[in-house]
Design an enzyme around this catalytic site. Sequence first.
Site, PDB file in Angstrom:
ATOM      1  N   ARG A 146      49.878  51.862  40.777  1.00  0.00           N
ATOM      2  CA  ARG A 146      49.575  52.132  39.429  1.00  0.00           C
ATOM      3  C   ARG A 146      50.269  53.218  39.048  1.00  0.00           C
ATOM      4  O   ARG A 146      50.662  53.542  37.780  1.00  0.00           O
ATOM      5  CB  ARG A 146      48.259  52.111  39.220  1.00  0.00           C
TER       6      ARG A 146
ATOM      7  N   LYS B 256      35.597  30.986  43.391  1.00  0.00           N
ATOM      8  CA  LYS B 256      34.809  30.189  42.413  1.00  0.00           C
ATOM      9  C   LYS B 256      35.450  29.497  41.220  1.00  0.00           C
ATOM     10  O   LYS B 256      36.499  30.247  40.834  1.00  0.00           O
ATOM     11  CB  LYS B 256      33.591  30.928  42.127  1.00  0.00           C
TER      12      LYS B 256
ATOM     13  N   GLY C 261      44.586  40.801  42.329  1.00  0.00           N
ATOM     14  CA  GLY C 261      44.242  41.862  43.357  1.00  0.00           C
ATOM     15  C   GLY C 261      44.626  41.094  44.864  1.00  0.00           C
ATOM     16  O   GLY C 261      45.520  41.605  45.515  1.00  0.00           O
TER      17      GLY C 261
ATOM     18  N   GLY D 268      42.269  40.708  35.233  1.00  0.00           N
ATOM     19  CA  GLY D 268      41.550  40.247  33.906  1.00  0.00           C
ATOM     20  C   GLY D 268      42.520  40.133  32.688  1.00  0.00           C
ATOM     21  O   GLY D 268      42.647  38.954  32.247  1.00  0.00           O
TER      22      GLY D 268
END
Length: 391
Positions: free
Chosen positions: A37, A196, A349, A372
């Site tokens: 980053r 999930k 990630g 996100g």
Amino acid sequence: MTIAKLTETDVRGKRVFIRADLNVPQDEAGNITEDTRIRASLPSIRYCLENGASAVMVTSHLGRPAEGTVRAEDTLMPVAVRLGQLLERPVRLVPDWVDGGFEAHEGEVLLLENCRCNVGEKKDDEALARKMAALCDIYVNDAFGTAHRAEATTHAMARFAPVACAGVLMGAEIDALTRATSNPARPLVAIVGGAKVSSKLTILRTLAEKVDQLIVGGGIANTFLLASGKRIGQSLAETDLVKEAQAIIDMMKERGAEVPLPVDVVVADELSALARANRISIDEVGAHDRILDVGPKTAARLADIIAHAGTIVWNGPVGVFEYDQFAGGTKMLASAIAHSSAFCIAGGGDTLAAIAKFDIANDVGYISTGGGAFLEFLEGKTLPAIAALER
């Protein structure tokens, strides 16, 4: 979408404020363990330096600090050191910067202490944003990873700065995601893996309306296998979302599209580095088996789908690739992407970790720094930071 970009903005003689995403992982001693980053922030900073900005002020969040105080684990000092090494010039860390009172020398790069330590940052406080905007002539948002959060440095500040624009990284993210979603080359293939269904239910529904092939992996695939009537033993799945999975399968079928489910899998009776992996047909899964990867036949089929794709969106592995005996499916998937002529955008990630493990970074069209934000953009949601720049 119409957004002003830093590379189209005259910065000469101007004070530039860059909101970057320098939220890097550190060990217990505070040493930076991975600096992707920080490296991603360099093009915007260098553009400002090379084009005569009078001062370059950079800030970022780090970790999850409490507002109003800067603890030892919250400070950006290690980031300042690493940024200085990469820029080959000193980078001064400035504490208590919101009210000004600090000097910026000609051509200097300043790192303003952890912005989430400022009271009102998370609440997108207007008074705080006005103070910060007064520090600069040009506000640059280069933190795509936080674009889905409305905070003072990512949202409100854009309203009050004299000029607000997207940094090099933010602009590239928007361009790549727009290319993959607005008018993609067909067939459009999406790969969505993860533990999930519930965490990615919205994105799965959205993609089911757009893509030609929806490849699911991990625990998500297990839930889809249950929906198709297959036994999964003790594999990770969400039984309460089987109907949702079936609805997505049906939605794809109605469009003439497909959710290609595994025909063979790799199972074990435990998840560990020492677990013994067994390759079996999906119809042979026993009561005590755990599905931890797709089998070679399935991997070959997925690779063939990718080979014929025009555009690929990749978010998540298809197996527990951290263990070599369960990495075969994700490795073949990665290899297929690397050899594909399709435009591929990858994010998240676990996806980035897989790209690093199988060394295909140079063969992926665009690697998103967002997690996100990446998913919410794909879902078609309005990201607050981008909306602020549009306005």
